[in-house]
Design an enzyme around this catalytic site. Structure first.
Site, PDB file in Angstrom:
ATOM      1  N   GLY A  31      12.632  24.143  -9.219  1.00 20.85           N
ATOM      2  CA  GLY A  31      12.098  23.403 -10.369  1.00 20.85           C
ATOM      3  C   GLY A  31      13.159  22.816 -11.282  1.00 20.85           C
ATOM      4  O   GLY A  31      14.335  22.738 -10.951  1.00 20.85           O
ATOM      5  N   HIS A  34      15.176  16.815 -11.163  1.00 23.15           N
ATOM      6  CA  HIS A  34      15.981  15.629 -11.470  1.00 23.15           C
ATOM      7  C   HIS A  34      15.888  14.712 -10.258  1.00 23.15           C
ATOM      8  O   HIS A  34      15.198  15.051  -9.276  1.00 23.15           O
ATOM      9  CB  HIS A  34      17.427  16.031 -11.800  1.00 23.15           C
ATOM     10  N   HIS A  37      16.113  16.177  -6.646  1.00 19.61           N
ATOM     11  CA  HIS A  37      14.872  16.746  -6.105  1.00 19.61           C
ATOM     12  C   HIS A  37      13.922  15.630  -5.682  1.00 19.61           C
ATOM     13  O   HIS A  37      13.302  15.683  -4.622  1.00 19.61           O
ATOM     14  CB  HIS A  37      14.157  17.594  -7.169  1.00 19.61           C
ATOM     15  N   LYS A 149      23.846  18.585  -1.399  1.00 14.07           N
ATOM     16  CA  LYS A 149      24.519  19.101  -2.599  1.00 14.07           C
ATOM     17  C   LYS A 149      24.837  20.590  -2.413  1.00 14.07           C
ATOM     18  O   LYS A 149      25.911  21.061  -2.778  1.00 14.07           O
ATOM     19  CB  LYS A 149      23.601  18.872  -3.806  1.00 14.07           C
TER      20      LYS A 149
HETATM   21  P1  AMP Z   1      17.186  23.813  -6.402  1.00 10.24           P
HETATM   22  O1  AMP Z   1      15.943  23.557  -7.197  1.00 10.24           O
HETATM   23  O2  AMP Z   1      18.441  23.675  -7.185  1.00 10.24           O
HETATM   24  O3  AMP Z   1      17.093  25.100  -5.606  1.00 10.24           O
HETATM   25  O4  AMP Z   1      17.260  22.652  -5.328  1.00 10.24           O
HETATM   26  C1  AMP Z   1      16.189  22.333  -4.497  1.00 10.24           C
HETATM   27  C2  AMP Z   1      16.648  21.372  -3.441  1.00 10.24           C
HETATM   28  O5  AMP Z   1      17.152  20.193  -4.060  1.00 10.24           O
HETATM   29  C3  AMP Z   1      17.796  21.927  -2.584  1.00 10.24           C
HETATM   30  O6  AMP Z   1      17.596  21.553  -1.225  1.00 10.24           O
HETATM   31  C4  AMP Z   1      19.004  21.254  -3.174  1.00 10.24           C
HETATM   32  O7  AMP Z   1      20.071  21.105  -2.269  1.00 10.24           O
HETATM   33  C5  AMP Z   1      18.436  19.904  -3.552  1.00 10.24           C
HETATM   34  N1  AMP Z   1      19.274  19.256  -4.567  1.00 10.24           N
HETATM   35  C6  AMP Z   1      19.719  19.789  -5.738  1.00 10.24           C
HETATM   36  N2  AMP Z   1      20.514  18.907  -6.387  1.00 10.24           N
HETATM   37  C7  AMP Z   1      20.575  17.802  -5.603  1.00 10.24           C
HETATM   38  C8  AMP Z   1      21.251  16.540  -5.717  1.00 10.24           C
HETATM   39  N3  AMP Z   1      22.007  16.231  -6.767  1.00 10.24           N
HETATM   40  N4  AMP Z   1      21.091  15.649  -4.715  1.00 10.24           N
HETATM   41  C9  AMP Z   1      20.313  15.936  -3.632  1.00 10.24           C
HETATM   42  N5  AMP Z   1      19.659  17.105  -3.474  1.00 10.24           N
HETATM   43  C10 AMP Z   1      19.781  18.021  -4.442  1.00 10.24           C
END
Ligand code: AMP
Length: 282
Positions: A31, A34, A37, A149
């Site tokens: 969650g 940005h 996501h 990322k």
């Molecule tokens: P998180 O909510 O941080 O666990 O991320 C959820 C998904 O979004 C994961 O697969 C992350 O690698 C991806 N993600 C997070 N930040 C970025 C970004 N800047 N660019 C692309 N994917 C992202």
């Protein structure tokens, strides 16, 4: 768009959708969305008939001293953003249902989790693979989309899916950045203005690495010397690691003659940021 909170309801819906011959695309998240996501969700929209996004801040991937409690959460904001992208289902389970008090099974991927982030966060990836495995069982996606990322996480989940002969295709998507190059992250909200400025050195150092690689530099230590020089020129940056690794095994390489990842982790005050550059010479 529908919000589903219970495992049973999610399983029932997934089974109906699969039964109707439709493709389920899945984006697992914690969650506080940005554009990074949202880019995964847009890809999911293209690849599936039903797009499920899970929203669950997973306690087992945080060590006791880490930021589980303070991790940013705003369900209403997230709900609106997913609606704009056309997400079909938000799956937001309760912690006590995902981890009942007698939960005792973990999924651990061995070699690819031991270097980089796994060295300083030894239980992090088993927390990730355990929750992703559970989510895959519940959502039964045909395709799951992750960001580059978190490159080590992507490689780890791909390894798990291969090793366990899972019926899911794990797809990686490029890192989405702010206009000035900073990799988007929910944790960027922790940064003070001067830390935010200093954090740009991560991107700058990776750009320098890319320039050297494109010129044909093959020595990892020469690249790391430049990368570390740029990071160390910012007093607010404390390097956690800067490494050149094989893009698939994540073992360090001395000489670059295949696909590599330049992976960085650094503290800006109390905030730990990661970034990377995947370089494929051909
Ligand atoms: P998180 O909510 O941080 O666990 O991320 C959820 C998904 O979004 C994961 O697969 C992350 O690698 C991806 N993600 C997070 N930040 C970025 C970004 N800047 N660019 C692309 N994917 C992202």
């Amino acid at each position: 768009m529908k919000v589903i909170k219970t495992i049973n309801e999610m399983k029932e819906l997934a089974s109906q959708v699969r039964g109707a011959g439709k493709i389920i695309a899945f984006v697992p998240t914690m969650g506080y969305f940005h554009e990074g996501h949202l880019s995964l969700m847009r890809e999911g929209k293209k690849r599936g008939d039903l797009l499920v996004v899970s929203l669950f801040v997973n306690p087992t991937q945080f060590a006791p001293h880490e930021d589980f409690k303070s991790y940013p959460r705003d369900f209403e904001r997230d709900r609106k953003m997913t609606e704009e992208v056309g997400v079909d289902i938000i799956f937001a389970p309760e912690t006590r249902e995902m981890y009942p008090s007698d939960h005792q099974t973990i999924v651990r991927v061995e070699k690819v989790t031991q270097n980089l982030c796994g060295r300083l966060r030894p239980t992090h990836f088993q927390g990730v693979t355990t929750i992703v495995m559970m989510l895959f069982e519940i959502v039964t996606p045909h395709v799951a989309i992750f960001g580059e990322k978190d490159y080590q996480q992507l490689v780890t989940v791909q390894q798990m899916a291969r090793d366990l002969h899972m019926n899911v295709k794990v797809v990686g998507m490029p890192t989405v950045r702010e206009a000035d190059g900073l990799a988007m992250s929910s944790r960027n909200t922790y940064l003070l203005p001067e830390e935010r400025k200093a954090a740009l050195s991560l991107y700058r150092s990776l750009q320098k690495a890319k320039e050297l690689l494109q010129k044909g530099e093959q020595k990892a230590d020469r690249i790391l010397h430049e990368v570390k020089g740029i990071l160390q020129s910012e007093p607010l940056v404390r390097i956690d690691y800067a490494q050149v690794c094989d893009a698939y095994t994540l073992q360090d390489v001395d000489r670059i003659d295949g696909d590599v990842v330049i992976a960085l982790a650094a503290y800006l005050g109390k905030t730990r940021l990661i970034d990377n550059l995947v370089f494929r010479p051909l």
